[in-house]
Enzyme design. Structure first.
Site, PDB file in Angstrom:
ATOM      1  N   GLY A 237       0.794  -1.167   0.073  1.00  0.00           N
ATOM      2  CA  GLY A 237      -0.041  -0.002   0.011  1.00  0.00           C
ATOM      3  C   GLY A 237       0.824   1.092  -0.106  1.00  0.00           C
ATOM      4  CG  PHE A 238       4.093   1.511  -0.285  1.00  0.00           C
ATOM      5  CD1 PHE A 238       4.953   0.778   0.834  1.00  0.00           C
ATOM      6  CD2 PHE A 238       4.106   0.861  -1.612  1.00  0.00           C
ATOM      7  CE1 PHE A 238       5.709  -0.487   0.280  1.00  0.00           C
ATOM      8  CE2 PHE A 238       4.755  -0.420  -1.984  1.00  0.00           C
ATOM      9  CZ  PHE A 238       5.513  -0.884  -0.931  1.00  0.00           C
ATOM     10  N   GLY A 508      -0.706   0.953  13.101  1.00  0.00           N
ATOM     11  CA  GLY A 508      -1.526  -0.410  13.317  1.00  0.00           C
ATOM     12  C   GLY A 508      -1.278  -1.456  14.323  1.00  0.00           C
ATOM     13  CE  LYS A 699       9.219   4.276  20.909  1.00  0.00           C
ATOM     14  NZ  LYS A 699      10.253   5.503  21.533  1.00  0.00           N
ATOM     15  N   GLY A 700       5.650   2.625  16.610  1.00  0.00           N
ATOM     16  CA  GLY A 700       5.524   2.404  15.189  1.00  0.00           C
ATOM     17  C   GLY A 700       6.998   2.217  14.403  1.00  0.00           C
ATOM     18  CD  GLU A 703       4.482   5.768   8.112  1.00  0.00           C
ATOM     19  OE1 GLU A 703       3.446   5.096   8.182  1.00  0.00           O
ATOM     20  OE2 GLU A 703       4.443   6.917   7.102  1.00  0.00           O
TER      21      GLU A 703
HETATM   22 MO1  MOS Z   1       1.358   4.975   5.240  1.00  0.00          MO
HETATM   23  S1  MOS Z   1       1.573   6.605   4.162  1.00  0.00           S
HETATM   24  O1  MOS Z   1       0.771   5.127   6.772  1.00  0.00           O
HETATM   25  O2  MOS Z   1       0.502   3.844   4.508  1.00  0.00           O
END
Ligand code: MOS
Length: 738
Positions: A237-238, A508, A699-700, A703
């Site tokens: 997806g990105f 997520g 944590k994420g 990105e």
């Molecule tokens: Mo990413 S830009 O949070 O799919």
């Protein structure tokens, strides 16, 4: 439905990816791969001008093609109710009035949809549709449009610009980045079915089934409960899957018109015009330091492209407010409307762009200072507090990332002076840059169904776009419950499952881990409640008292007060057990600031005869809290870093500004970094839990793998060659002429 059910063969590797077998064998279905009885195919026709109005559309020839069922245009399509009311349209979140206007906003905008018995019939007929337009002047060239637009303040100014106007060291430079596209392997596609006059079923490629469900509900004014969206497997997806694009309403309109299931998959070239992109950008950074290398101030201005029908805006300058302590700071931004489809979030949106300018400018300043850019960054890091809101960081180990990365790449062997190390035609240099990303979390729900054999199925509407969400869910459920990995199945990506937000912003796992922890506790409490009638010790048990195994429960220690699941099923006359729970962030989000961090280091070789840049080593050390699944997390980071190599060296979508059309809109013309362009990315995690963030401490992670990568490469090119290149991508011509 198959979902992630395990087979005997896979039991050997319980820690593997839950969806791996299905994706690798092709048995997991992407949206366009579902076969429904009586399906017909739709192919869209895009406008051939970039601005103006449609005067007439010639359909006669296309209608003659055998198998053509219908052709939709703005004159004959079934109406989308929300498009009749601007307020409702706005509320829907869907911006392009697709087939509801004769206005053209960009080239490639859908003007007709051919519906036919086969894909071949539809494709051929679509090629015969022509239109006449009243063309208007179009502007697609960011470079010529943006100079007339002045950026405005984006946040609270700190100190003042005047305070450091006489700093001993000041750098002021402009940085530019070309338009980049997501293009995940799975193309955007929708199969739409009307199951009744107000009931819609969609198989759709996206990053959030509930978002698609809500958007369609608002567009058609149909209750969300009547709209079913399925995205069991998603091929990447990105960010392009975070929005609903024209393929969704077009397929729904078509299915309504012909009263059959309609499948619409974008072609690869259409993927370049209809599903968003990272907009082209211009940035000016003015940064100052005293003679000790202490930053005195920053003024970060940014502009990026947007569309004329939907003003997408991303926070390019935000990153400058976060990583370092600037006593004086000003950030300004603006968007630049162009006759292109709307841009959207793409991998590290905003920060990824801003970081290239910030981290390049710091590198330049360090060169002026004659100081090690690693040390200068270290000395200026925002230590314990978020400099923008003054709140303490919940956790922030960026300094440790920098230290570890420096050791790993051998930063000591870097020459402070550029253009010192030669190996034949190649110059060699080292560069580094930091990245940061907010570590967000939102509300989500999950359920567990326990079967008689003690195996469980964990369910949530969240999608897994290849990031390892399903695997993370299984691992967290295992951690919380003690049930073996191979007795845990995961079911995702269906709007009727417990609600979850879209999978994006690296939030997520953080979001869903809360729900999985909550539902795991609920299962323990439910089982303890049943067990209490067999053993009184469970009467007031809390979740922490209860341990589960594959056969039953025990109290506080494995094997103490055992109660077999079988005894519970029999006593309670149950066949299955289901629990549901939700979880949301609480007041800790008010108390603390949350971030993930990454330090990127690379070594590049630059061929001075050809201008070719090779990233020879790339080290990425990440603070992403507790790492729930090391393999998947490391894959996230290395994939993102390869994206960063593409951003730095090869990606950039060019436009023909006379015709307002993209050039090279396919995977041969647009140059992604591939394996041959990337070294083995060396990923390391700090792996310290942030338990304020969520119960898993994660944590994420997605990105931060790209935020900083491009600047590290540009900085390394400077160290190798003495050439400072401020326009991405850094293609060989720029290296040779720079
Ligand atoms: Mo990413 S830009 O949070 O799919």
């Amino acid at each position: 439905m198959g979902f992630f059910n395990r087979t005997k063969k896979e039991k050997k590797a319980p820690a593997g990816r839950v969806e791996g077998f299905y994706k690798v064998t092709g048995s997991g279905k992407y949206a366009a791969e579902y076969k429904l009885d009586n399906t017909c195919y739709a192919v869209l026709v895009g406008s051939t001008v970039a601005a103006g109005t449609v005067v007439s559309i010639q359909l006669d020839e296309a209608r003659e093609v055998e198998g053509v069922l219908d052709i939709l245009t703005h004159e004959n399509r079934p109406a989308i109710p929300a498009f009749a009311d601007e307020e409702k349209r706005k509320k829907s979140g869907f911006s392009l009035p697709v087939l509801h206007t004769d206005k053209i906003f960009f080239r490639g905008q859908p003007i007709a949809l051919v519906i036919a018995e086969t894909l071949e019939d539809a494709t051929y007929a679509a090629s015969l549709v022509t239109a006449t337009y009243k063309a208007a002047p179009a502007s697609v060239d960011f470079d010529t449009v943006h100079p007339a637009i002045t950026p405005a303040a984006t946040g609270k100014e700190r100190g003042s610009l005047d305070a450091w106007s006489k700093a001993p060291f000041i750098r002021e430079q402009v940085y530019t980045i070309r338009h980049q596209v997501h293009n995940p392997m799975e193309m955007h596609a929708t199969i739409a079915v009307w199951d009744g006059p107000d009931k819609i079923r969609l198989f759709d490629k996206n990053q959030g089934v509930n978002n698609v469900q809500q958007t369609v509900s608002r567009l058609w004014g149909i209750p969300a409960a009547n709209i079913e969206v399925m995205s069991e497997y998603v091929g990447g997806g990105f960010g392009s899957g975070l929005k609903v694009w024209p393929n969704v309403p077009l397929a729904i309109m078509a299915a309504r018109k012909v009263n059959r299931p309609v499948k619409l998959m974008l072609t690869r070239p259409q993927m370049f015009t209809l599903v968003g992109y990272r907009p082209q950008s211009w940035q000016r950074v003015k940064i100052g330091a005293d003679a000790n290398g202490r930053f005195t101030g920053i003024w970060h201005q940014a502009k990026h492209g947007t569309s004329v029908y939907d003003n997408y805006s991303e926070g390019i300058t935000r990153i400058s407010r976060l990583i370092y302590n600037f006593a004086n700071l000003k950030t300004d931004a603006a968007t630049v409307p162009l006759n292109l489809g709307a841009p959207t979030w793409m991998r590290g949106p905003g920060d990824c762009t801003g970081d290239f300018a910030l981290e390049s400018a710091i590198d330049e300043l360090c060169h002026d200072l004659g100081k090690d850019p690693l040390q200068v960054r270290m000395d200026n890091l925002a230590g314990t507090h978020d400099p923008d809101n003054g709140k303490p960081w919940s956790t922030n180990f960026l300094g440790e990332c920098m230290q570890k990365g420096a050791e790993k790449i051998g930063w000591n062997s870097r020459q402070l002076k550029p253009a010192q190390v030669k190996d034949g035609e190649w110059m060699i240099g080292y560069g580094m840059a930091n990245g940061m990303w907010f570590a967000g979390r939102s509300r989500a729900s999950a359920s567990i169904i326990m079967q008689k054999d003690g195996s469980i199925l964990v369910q949530t509407a969240m999608t897994d776009i290849g990031t390892g969400t399903g695997t993370g869910i299984r691992n967290i459920a295992h951690d919380k419950l003690g049930i073996p990995h191979d007795r845990i199945k995961v079911k995702l990506g269906h709007s009727s499952l417990p609600a979850a937000p879209s999978q994006g912003g690296s939030t997520g796992l953080s979001t869903i881990s809360g729900a999985v922890a909550a539902v795991s506790e609920a299962l323990k409490i439910k089982l303890a409640g049943y067990a209490a009638s067999l053993d009184v010790v469970y009467k007031d048990a809390v979740a922490a008292d209860v341990l589960l195994s594959d056969t039953g429960i025990s109290y506080r220690e494995t094997g103490s007060h055992p109660v077999a699941f079988a005894a519970i099923w029999e006593k309670e006359k149950l066949d299955t057990l289901e629990v549901l729970a939700s979880s949301a962030p609480g007041e800790e989000r008010q108390k603390y600031s949350f971030c993930s961090g990454a330090a990127h280091f690379c070594r590049v070789k630059v061929n001075m005869k050809t201008g070719k840049v090779k990233v020879d080593r790339h080290v990425c050390v990440v603070d992403a809290g507790h790492v729930v699944n090391e393999l998947a997390a490391a894959n996230q980071v290395s994939g993102a870093a390869v994206g960063g190599i593409g951003m730095a060296l090869s990606e950039g979508q060019a436009t023909d500004n006379t015709h307002g059309v993209f050039i090279g809109s396919d995977l041969a013309g647009y140059h992604f970094a591939v394996n041959a362009d990337a070294p083995l990315i060396e990923v390391e995690f700090i792996n310290k839990p942030d338990l304020n963030s969520n119960p898993s401490g994660a944590k994420g992670v997605g990105e931060v793998g790209i935020i900083g990568a491009a600047a590290a490469i540009a900085n390394a090119i400077y160290n190798a060659t003495g050439k400072r290149l401020r326009d991405l991508p850094i293609t060989p011509d720029k290296v040779l002429l720079g």
